[in-house]
Each structure stands twice: as C-alpha cells, then as structure tokens.
Design a protein around this motif. Structure first.
Motif, mmCIF file in Angstrom:
data_model
loop_
_atom_site.group_PDB
_atom_site.id
_atom_site.type_symbol
_atom_site.label_atom_id
_atom_site.label_comp_id
_atom_site.label_asym_id
_atom_site.label_seq_id
_atom_site.Cartn_x
_atom_site.Cartn_y
_atom_site.Cartn_z
ATOM 1 N N ALA A 130 26.723 16.323 17.209
ATOM 2 C CA ALA A 130 27.185 17.686 16.950
ATOM 3 C C ALA A 130 27.448 17.909 15.461
ATOM 4 O O ALA A 130 27.431 19.046 14.985
ATOM 5 C CB ALA A 130 28.453 17.972 17.750
ATOM 6 N N PHE A 131 27.657 16.834 14.705
ATOM 7 C CA PHE A 131 27.937 16.919 13.271
ATOM 8 C C PHE A 131 26.698 17.298 12.468
ATOM 9 O O PHE A 131 26.790 17.687 11.320
ATOM 10 C CB PHE A 131 28.504 15.579 12.788
ATOM 11 C CG PHE A 131 28.933 15.602 11.361
ATOM 12 C CD1 PHE A 131 29.989 16.400 10.947
ATOM 13 C CD2 PHE A 131 28.287 14.822 10.421
ATOM 14 C CE1 PHE A 131 30.385 16.418 9.620
ATOM 15 C CE2 PHE A 131 28.679 14.833 9.097
ATOM 16 C CZ PHE A 131 29.740 15.630 8.705
ATOM 17 N N ASN A 132 25.529 17.191 13.041
ATOM 18 C CA ASN A 132 24.270 17.573 12.400
ATOM 19 C C ASN A 132 23.951 16.706 11.175
ATOM 20 O O ASN A 132 23.492 17.196 10.151
ATOM 21 C CB ASN A 132 24.261 19.057 12.024
ATOM 22 C CG ASN A 132 22.858 19.558 11.768
ATOM 23 O OD1 ASN A 132 21.888 19.007 12.297
ATOM 24 N ND2 ASN A 132 22.729 20.577 10.957
ATOM 25 N N TRP A 133 24.183 15.428 11.291
ATOM 26 C CA TRP A 133 23.888 14.498 10.197
ATOM 27 C C TRP A 133 22.395 14.263 10.016
ATOM 28 O O TRP A 133 21.970 13.739 8.995
ATOM 29 C CB TRP A 133 24.604 13.165 10.431
ATOM 30 C CG TRP A 133 24.146 12.466 11.672
ATOM 31 C CD1 TRP A 133 24.590 12.668 12.946
ATOM 32 C CD2 TRP A 133 23.135 11.459 11.770
ATOM 33 N NE1 TRP A 133 23.918 11.857 13.828
ATOM 34 C CE2 TRP A 133 23.028 11.108 13.131
ATOM 35 C CE3 TRP A 133 22.312 10.837 10.842
ATOM 36 C CZ2 TRP A 133 22.122 10.150 13.577
ATOM 37 C CZ3 TRP A 133 21.417 9.883 11.293
ATOM 38 C CH2 TRP A 133 21.338 9.543 12.650
ATOM 39 N N LEU A 134 21.582 14.673 10.976
ATOM 40 C CA LEU A 134 20.137 14.469 10.902
ATOM 41 C C LEU A 134 19.391 15.555 10.134
ATOM 42 O O LEU A 134 18.165 15.516 10.087
ATOM 43 C CB LEU A 134 19.552 14.400 12.322
ATOM 44 C CG LEU A 134 19.520 13.035 12.973
ATOM 45 C CD1 LEU A 134 19.102 13.145 14.427
ATOM 46 C CD2 LEU A 134 18.631 12.084 12.224
ATOM 47 N N SER A 135 20.087 16.483 9.522
ATOM 48 C CA SER A 135 19.393 17.564 8.812
ATOM 49 C C SER A 135 18.465 16.971 7.750
ATOM 50 O O SER A 135 18.815 16.050 7.038
ATOM 51 C CB SER A 135 20.390 18.520 8.170
ATOM 52 O OG SER A 135 21.118 17.861 7.167
ATOM 53 N N GLY A 136 17.251 17.497 7.693
ATOM 54 C CA GLY A 136 16.242 17.001 6.774
ATOM 55 C C GLY A 136 15.399 15.870 7.324
ATOM 56 O O GLY A 136 14.372 15.526 6.759
ATOM 57 N N MET A 137 15.826 15.273 8.441
ATOM 58 C CA MET A 137 15.096 14.150 9.036
ATOM 59 C C MET A 137 14.470 14.517 10.381
ATOM 60 O O MET A 137 13.697 13.758 10.928
ATOM 61 C CB MET A 137 16.019 12.943 9.253
ATOM 62 C CG MET A 137 16.417 12.201 8.014
ATOM 63 S SD MET A 137 15.052 11.422 7.123
ATOM 64 C CE MET A 137 14.398 10.265 8.290
ATOM 65 N N ARG A 138 14.799 15.668 10.905
ATOM 66 C CA ARG A 138 14.349 16.019 12.261
ATOM 67 C C ARG A 138 12.829 16.027 12.407
ATOM 68 O O ARG A 138 12.319 15.751 13.482
ATOM 69 C CB ARG A 138 14.935 17.355 12.676
ATOM 70 C CG ARG A 138 16.445 17.257 12.857
ATOM 71 C CD ARG A 138 16.965 18.288 13.799
ATOM 72 N NE ARG A 138 18.407 18.231 13.899
ATOM 73 C CZ ARG A 138 19.064 17.503 14.787
ATOM 74 N NH1 ARG A 138 18.416 16.774 15.646
ATOM 75 N NH2 ARG A 138 20.379 17.514 14.821
ATOM 76 N N ASP A 139 12.090 16.330 11.339
ATOM 77 C CA ASP A 139 10.625 16.315 11.403
ATOM 78 C C ASP A 139 10.060 14.898 11.403
ATOM 79 O O ASP A 139 8.881 14.706 11.671
ATOM 80 C CB ASP A 139 10.023 17.064 10.210
ATOM 81 C CG ASP A 139 10.281 18.555 10.285
ATOM 82 O OD1 ASP A 139 10.622 19.048 11.381
ATOM 83 O OD2 ASP A 139 10.143 19.226 9.247
ATOM 84 N N HIS A 140 10.892 13.921 11.098
ATOM 85 C CA HIS A 140 10.437 12.536 10.975
ATOM 86 C C HIS A 140 10.946 11.630 12.087
ATOM 87 O O HIS A 140 10.624 10.448 12.121
ATOM 88 C CB HIS A 140 10.880 11.955 9.632
ATOM 89 C CG HIS A 140 10.410 12.741 8.463
ATOM 90 N ND1 HIS A 140 9.107 12.717 8.031
ATOM 91 C CD2 HIS A 140 11.074 13.594 7.636
ATOM 92 C CE1 HIS A 140 8.982 13.519 6.984
ATOM 93 N NE2 HIS A 140 10.153 14.067 6.735
ATOM 94 N N VAL A 141 11.764 12.187 12.997
ATOM 95 C CA VAL A 141 12.435 11.370 14.008
ATOM 96 C C VAL A 141 12.305 12.014 15.380
ATOM 97 O O VAL A 141 12.454 13.221 15.527
ATOM 98 C CB VAL A 141 13.936 11.208 13.655
ATOM 99 C CG1 VAL A 141 14.681 10.489 14.749
ATOM 100 C CG2 VAL A 141 14.114 10.482 12.341
ATOM 101 N N GLN A 142 12.049 11.179 16.367
ATOM 102 C CA GLN A 142 12.099 11.619 17.757
ATOM 103 C C GLN A 142 13.411 11.099 18.332
ATOM 104 O O GLN A 142 13.650 9.888 18.378
ATOM 105 C CB GLN A 142 10.916 11.056 18.540
ATOM 106 C CG GLN A 142 10.920 11.446 19.992
ATOM 107 C CD GLN A 142 9.747 10.815 20.731
ATOM 108 O OE1 GLN A 142 9.077 9.913 20.235
ATOM 109 N NE2 GLN A 142 9.506 11.286 21.927
ATOM 110 N N LEU A 143 14.270 12.011 18.763
ATOM 111 C CA LEU A 143 15.600 11.693 19.260
ATOM 112 C C LEU A 143 15.562 11.611 20.780
ATOM 113 O O LEU A 143 15.119 12.552 21.440
ATOM 114 C CB LEU A 143 16.574 12.782 18.797
ATOM 115 C CG LEU A 143 18.033 12.628 19.109
ATOM 116 C CD1 LEU A 143 18.618 11.444 18.359
ATOM 117 C CD2 LEU A 143 18.774 13.902 18.704
#
Length: 187
Positions: free
Chosen positions: A72-85
């Motif tokens: 919920a903290f959104n620490w993945l901003s900028g990486m979402r296009d490079h990561v499958q969660l």
C-alpha cells in the motif's frame, strides 16, 4: 512469516537483470526504511539455479498485514513496468527455512590506510607501503550494488545464505530484509 509475495523481473532489452535487481532492491530498502519495518524478510528463490547471482525473483516474506502495508506504500513506483508482482499467498505447509544475512568486509585500501594513519600514527607513505592497493579483501558471495543515501557512495551489499533448516528461527529483520538470527521460509 506465514505469507509471501514474489516479484519476478521481466526481461528488458535495455537493462540487464542484475541492474534491474539492484534498482528493485534499492526501492525495497527505501520503502522498508520509510515504513520502519522490521518484520519483512527477503529471499532469492532462483539463486541456486542462477549460478553466482540472485536470479530474477525477489521474494518478500511476512504476515499478510505486514506485506499489505508495504504494498500500500507504493514503494514500487518506477519499477512496475519491469516487475511482475504475484498475489499475496500463504507459505506452503511443511516448508524448510533459511537465514539470509549481510556480510561486511574491509575492502577499501584507502579507508584501511586512513585508519592505520589515525590509529598507529603512520605517515601516508608508511601506510601506503603497509597496505598496498591490492590489499582489500574480497568475498566470493553474491551482492547487490547500492548507493548510500548518507554518503552518496556506491557499495556492495554482500548476502550470505545460511544452511537450510527444518525449523523457523524467530527474530527481527533490518532495512534490507536480512537478519543474523531470523530465518525465512525456503521453498
């Protein structure tokens, strides 16, 4: 440590997997620091198959509430296009456990020389003779390249994986998701 989330790196022609893992890990570290988390551990489930590196998957371990709070903290901003969660999932029953910890080494000859000058009253030339450029120790462990927020210097975070154990060891985790006493599920 009853739940986990997998973050799988997606292949990218512009960035090698090691660079993406370094960036992902740096973002995770900043998120753990800002949230003050000491209950989230990490593992690299692909590391045995990846040779000397960590592979393409970072696994986060914790309680469902702790992992939800991190996401919920959104620490993945900028990486979402490079990561499958992956979805939040329960740890399989009867899983083994393993500790992952940071290993530090004095590997910078300049720093060793400054220390020798200060502690032993050596001149700069004496320290240079006593500690040559090749004197820094190296480790044969996988590492993540990071930048220090305080000094701006690049450093290597060496990570040692402990032996596989039948039982979990309880403890706290540092802001890298590593611990000297606690284990994470290993599957």
């Amino acid at each position: 440590m009853d739940h986990y989330i997998d973050l799988k790196l997606l292949s990218d022609p512009e960035f090698p997997p090691t660079q993406l893992m370094n960036a992902l890990f740096a973002k995770l570290h900043r998120g753990l620091v800002e949230l003050g988390c000491d209950d989230i551990g990490i593992s690299f489930p692909d590391s045995p198959r990846a040779g000397h590196g960590f592979g393409s998957r970072l696994r986060l371990h914790g309680t469902a509430a702790g992992l939800d709070r991190l996401l919920a903290f959104n620490w993945l901003s900028g990486m979402r296009d490079h990561v499958q969660l992956s979805e939040l999932a329960a740890v399989p029953a009867d899983t083994q456990h393993r500790g992952l910890r940071r290993v530090q080494v004095d590997s910078n000859p300049e720093r060793l020389r400054r220390r020798a000058i200060k502690r032993h009253g050596l001149s700069e030339e004496q320290a240079r003779q006593r500690i040559p450029d090749h004197a820094g120790k190296t480790l044969d462990l996988p590492f993540i390249d990071l930048y220090s927020q305080s000094s701006g210097q690049r450093f290597r975070l060496f990570i040692a994986q402990g032996p596989i154990q039948a039982n979990a060891q309880i403890g706290t985790f540092n802001a890298y998701g590593l611990s000297h006493e606690a284990t994470v599920p290993w599957f």
